[in-house]
Design an enzyme around this catalytic site. Structure first.
Site, PDB file in Angstrom:
ATOM      1  N   HIS A  24      93.904 116.877  60.637  1.00  0.00           N
ATOM      2  CA  HIS A  24      93.585 115.732  61.493  1.00  0.00           C
ATOM      3  C   HIS A  24      94.813 114.948  61.936  1.00  0.00           C
ATOM      4  O   HIS A  24      94.698 113.815  62.400  1.00  0.00           O
ATOM      5  CB  HIS A  24      92.604 114.784  60.812  1.00  0.00           C
ATOM      6  N   HIS A  79      77.887 116.010  63.524  1.00  0.00           N
ATOM      7  CA  HIS A  79      79.145 115.261  63.623  1.00  0.00           C
ATOM      8  C   HIS A  79      79.939 115.855  64.780  1.00  0.00           C
ATOM      9  O   HIS A  79      80.011 117.075  64.926  1.00  0.00           O
ATOM     10  CB  HIS A  79      79.897 115.387  62.300  1.00  0.00           C
ATOM     11  N   GLU A  81      83.281 115.454  65.560  1.00  0.00           N
ATOM     12  CA  GLU A  81      84.720 115.635  65.453  1.00  0.00           C
ATOM     13  C   GLU A  81      85.089 117.075  65.829  1.00  0.00           C
ATOM     14  O   GLU A  81      84.338 118.010  65.527  1.00  0.00           O
ATOM     15  CB  GLU A  81      85.172 115.304  64.031  1.00  0.00           C
ATOM     16  N   ASP A  83      86.874 119.477  64.761  1.00  0.00           N
ATOM     17  CA  ASP A  83      86.881 120.594  63.817  1.00  0.00           C
ATOM     18  C   ASP A  83      85.477 121.116  63.531  1.00  0.00           C
ATOM     19  O   ASP A  83      85.314 122.206  62.982  1.00  0.00           O
ATOM     20  CB  ASP A  83      87.599 120.221  62.513  1.00  0.00           C
ATOM     21  N   HIS A 146      81.880 109.824  58.010  1.00  0.00           N
ATOM     22  CA  HIS A 146      82.908 108.817  58.188  1.00  0.00           C
ATOM     23  C   HIS A 146      83.105 108.413  59.645  1.00  0.00           C
ATOM     24  O   HIS A 146      84.044 107.688  59.964  1.00  0.00           O
ATOM     25  CB  HIS A 146      84.229 109.303  57.592  1.00  0.00           C
ATOM     26  N   ASP A 165      80.929 115.965  56.682  1.00  0.00           N
ATOM     27  CA  ASP A 165      82.175 115.765  55.936  1.00  0.00           C
ATOM     28  C   ASP A 165      81.973 115.303  54.493  1.00  0.00           C
ATOM     29  O   ASP A 165      82.871 115.453  53.660  1.00  0.00           O
ATOM     30  CB  ASP A 165      83.079 114.770  56.665  1.00  0.00           C
ATOM     31  N   TYR A 193      90.471 114.680  49.150  1.00  0.00           N
ATOM     32  CA  TYR A 193      89.748 114.547  50.420  1.00  0.00           C
ATOM     33  C   TYR A 193      89.109 113.157  50.532  1.00  0.00           C
ATOM     34  O   TYR A 193      89.206 112.494  51.564  1.00  0.00           O
ATOM     35  CB  TYR A 193      88.685 115.641  50.517  1.00  0.00           C
ATOM     36  N   HIS A 226      83.347 121.325  54.974  1.00  0.00           N
ATOM     37  CA  HIS A 226      84.663 121.813  54.537  1.00  0.00           C
ATOM     38  C   HIS A 226      84.574 122.249  53.090  1.00  0.00           C
ATOM     39  O   HIS A 226      83.995 121.557  52.251  1.00  0.00           O
ATOM     40  CB  HIS A 226      85.746 120.729  54.649  1.00  0.00           C
TER      41      HIS A 226
END
Length: 399
Positions: A24, A79, A81, A83, A146, A165, A193, A226
């Site tokens: 990130h 989510h 994001e 990734d 998040h 996440d 993490y 992840h």
């Protein structure tokens, strides 16, 4: 990696990023990472999340291995994001889903990212349920866990929850399950993490765990986006760990993080470390020239005390310490004792600036120690005693 059937009709189809080290743009991923996404084969075939765009080929290959020529009917996007949603536009174009389910904030993020015009997006606020056939999916918004768009997707028939996440770790492995790897390493990477990604949202973590308990959700499989997944008793273990992380109860530990110009501040740091260690406190001494700020934060996370040090430089502090303090403040660590040390040649503003940073993080701040040029025996003696005093304060805090 080939697809893995994790429950009857539910498949992991993610990608392993073996050589990822920058995560990130602000955190280190020394062990690589994975982008976990999933395929539910039912009357309505459902894709849960996608992968980073550079693994679009992997996603297509894994889908084909599971489905053959059968089509995907629904997308669930927990989510936005990149990734996790980096392949979304490509997937929409290729698979032409009937519906794309996402949270209310997810829809706003999706529009902002992709500027779509005719995607079949359907907003699913908390409490929404959809039928896939013999399985149902329940959606639970987890705003700011998040990102504002984050949500959990729960399948009651499989007792399985997709958590995006939450519960993740940066770890590229050939194994898919937490019970297949070393537990100490798993916990360490989970904490790393959490410290660098989830920590500012700890109140949301506590609220979400309480809500899951209140709703009486039966969970025997946790699928983060992840790292390793959790099954059986490991689900309770993972949730207990997240409760522990979110409560931020410190350990008998101090971190001394500093930068130094001609080793004066370094000598002060080592003297304080000796005082702490002689009183039985575990100490980490970390120079910013040799440690990335995310690695330092992983140590700060469970420490009871944080001692920061820098010489005065251009009426301020050294740049790497400014970077570290900016990063730490943004992650909002709680329940810390703080202290500042530093050397100076002329103006001596260093400890005042460092102390202000600690105060702004709501730490219990001790009086600072500074010295002009090289610390002599008396100054180092004061630093040693300072370490012993910090140790006493740590023990009182933990009592």
């Amino acid at each position: 990696m080939r697809p893995v059937e994790i429950k009857d009709g539910i498949h992991w189809i993610g990608a392993v990023d073996w050589n990822r080290r920058d995560f990130h743009g602000y955190s280190k991923a020394h062990k690589g990472t994975t982008y976990n996404n999933f395929l539910i084969v039912d009357e309505k075939v459902t894709l849960v999340d996608t992968v980073a765009e550079e693994f679009w080929g992997t996603l297509q290959c894994n889908v084909a291995q599971v489905l053959g020529d059968r089509k995907i009917d629904y997308f669930v996007i927990n989510h936005l994001e990149p990734d996790h949603a980096g392949s979304l536009a490509l997937a929409v174009e290729k698979y032409q889903p009937e519906k794309i389910y996402t949270s209310p904030m997810g829809q706003k993020s999706m529009m902002a990212h992709f500027k779509y015009k005719d995607w079949p997006v359907e907003v699913v606020p908390t409490g929404t349920e959809i039928k896939l056939g013999k399985r149902t999916l329940h959606f639970i918004e987890t705003r700011m866990l998040h990102w504002p768009d984050s949500m959990l997707t729960y399948c009651p028939e499989a007792k399985l929850v997709f958590t995006n996440d939450a519960f993740g770790q940066n770890w590229a492995t050939s194994e898919r399950w937490a019970d297949q790897v070393d537990r100490y390493r798993l916990e360490e990477l989970m904490a790393n993490y959490y410290a660098n990604i989830v920590l500012p949202y700890s109140p949301v973590v506590i609220k979400t765990l309480a809500a899951i308990k209140e709703m009486g959700l039966e969970i025997d499989t946790i699928c983060p986006d992840h790292g390793l997944m959790f099954r059986g008793d490991d689900c309770a273990w993972a949730m207990n760990k997240y409760q522990e992380f979110a409560e931020q109860k410190p350990k008998n530990k101090a971190v001394i993080v500093f930068d130094t110009m001609w080793h004066s501040t370094e000598k002060m740091a080592e003297a304080i470390a000796s005082g702490l260690a002689d009183e039985g406190v575990s100490v980490r001494v970390m120079c910013m020239k040799n440690n990335h700020h995310s690695d330092v934060m992983a140590e700060v996370f469970d420490a009871a005390a944080v001692i920061v040090g820098s010489p005065t430089h251009n009426n301020g502090i050294l740049p790497l310490m400014a970077d570290m303090l900016t990063y730490m403040k943004g992650l909002r660590p709680q329940n810390k004792i703080g202290s500042a040390i530093g050397s100076y040649g002329w103006s001596g503003e260093c400890v005042k600036i460092l102390t202000k940073w600690l105060e702004d993080m709501n730490m219990e701040v001790f009086d600072p120690i500074k010295t002009q040029f090289v610390p002599d025996h008396d100054v180092l003696g004061k630093c040693y005693e300072h370490g012993k005093q910090l140790a006493a304060a740590i023990k009182a805090k933990l009592a």
